[in-house]
Design a protein around this motif. Structure first.
Motif, PDB file in Angstrom:
ATOM      1  N   GLU A  60      48.966  42.316  44.661  1.00  0.00           N
ATOM      2  CA  GLU A  60      49.949  41.384  45.209  1.00  0.00           C
ATOM      3  C   GLU A  60      50.052  40.142  44.338  1.00  0.00           C
ATOM      4  N   SER A  61      48.924  39.563  43.973  1.00  0.00           N
ATOM      5  CA  SER A  61      48.914  38.351  43.147  1.00  0.00           C
ATOM      6  C   SER A  61      49.561  38.600  41.788  1.00  0.00           C
TER       7      SER A  61
ATOM      8  N   SER B  82      47.991  41.463  33.984  1.00  0.00           N
ATOM      9  CA  SER B  82      47.263  40.894  35.121  1.00  0.00           C
ATOM     10  C   SER B  82      46.655  41.981  35.995  1.00  0.00           C
TER      11      SER B  82
ATOM     12  N   GLU C 134      53.440  37.061  40.237  1.00  0.00           N
ATOM     13  CA  GLU C 134      53.517  36.245  39.025  1.00  0.00           C
ATOM     14  C   GLU C 134      54.761  36.551  38.199  1.00  0.00           C
TER      15      GLU C 134
ATOM     16  N   ARG D  22      45.122  42.987  47.275  1.00  0.00           N
ATOM     17  CA  ARG D  22      45.322  41.547  47.084  1.00  0.00           C
ATOM     18  C   ARG D  22      45.535  41.208  45.610  1.00  0.00           C
TER      19      ARG D  22
END
Length: 224
Positions: A116-117, A152, A121, A113
């Motif tokens: 993925e985030s 990130s 971005e 997750r």
């Protein structure tokens, strides 16, 4: 005061050192396996979603649902729920070896997750520019998506690692070893308050150190 500290070290030093080593073993092995599973899953979540390079609605919905289900189960419940599976894979359900499987099952979907985030971005225009030039998808994944989102990703892995440390502490309830096991067996069951305080202090230092390192590394990667 110094005499009391010296006495505490003589009495508990070896046990605490062994617990620290076991904690690092659990976190290190579980994190490595979780990253090897979670990062590709995160990439698949991005690439198979609607209007992406490998669009596959059925696969995306299935993978999305499986990850959501696993992530919705608290670790302490998951730990007991998959005991037969753990026994089948690891051959045991106790000790450091016996807790690796549930730690991976708990952490890998979380990393997926986060991955993925981080990838979502990335500016869609940058990706489209490379696609227009005919760059293959596998090259876009590594040289564009991962490179652009690495700051990130590092922050996400830092958060996942800290969550993993918390999970190893809870794993002490089933005799997994580590600082959590030491705090539970001696600090809680035998009312050795000093052991509890030292264990909590060590966990705080470990988490703060990891978070600071992750923040510095992320900031450095963002500037590059």
């Amino acid at each position: 005061m110094s005499a009391r500290i010296s006495e505490f070290i003589d009495l508990w030093g070896v046990d605490i050192w062994e617990a620290i080593i076991e904690t690092f073993q659990m976190v290190g092995i579980s994190l490595l396996i979780s990253v090897l599973i979670g990062l590709p899953l995160g990439v698949l979540l991005v690439l198979t979603r609607p209007e992406k390079a490998l669009e596959n609605k059925f696969f995306f919905r299935l993978l999305n649902a499986v990850i959501n289900v696993i992530r919705s189960i608290p670790f302490i419940i998951l730990l007991f729920f998959i005991l037969p599976f753990t026994k089948m894979i690891a051959g045991t359900t106790i000790g450091v070896k016996g807790v690796i499987v549930p730690l991976v099952v708990f952490t890998a979907p979380y990393i997926a997750r986060l991955m993925e985030s981080a990838l979502l971005e990335v500016d869609r225009g940058v990706v489209e520019a490379y696609e227009a030039m005919g760059v293959k998808t596998r090259h876009i994944i590594w040289h564009v998506l991962v490179r652009e989102s690495r700051s990130s990703i590092v922050l996400g892995l830092t958060i996942a690692t800290i969550g993993l440390i918390g999970a190893t502490a809870m794993a002490g309830l089933v005799g997994a070893g580590g600082l959590g096991d030491l705090a539970y067996r001696y600090g809680h069951l035998r009312y050795e308050v000093d052991v509890m305080y030292v264990t909590v202090f060590l966990l705080i230092v470990l988490v703060q150190g990891l978070q600071s390192f992750g923040n510095v590394l992320s900031a450095r990667l963002k500037k590059d």
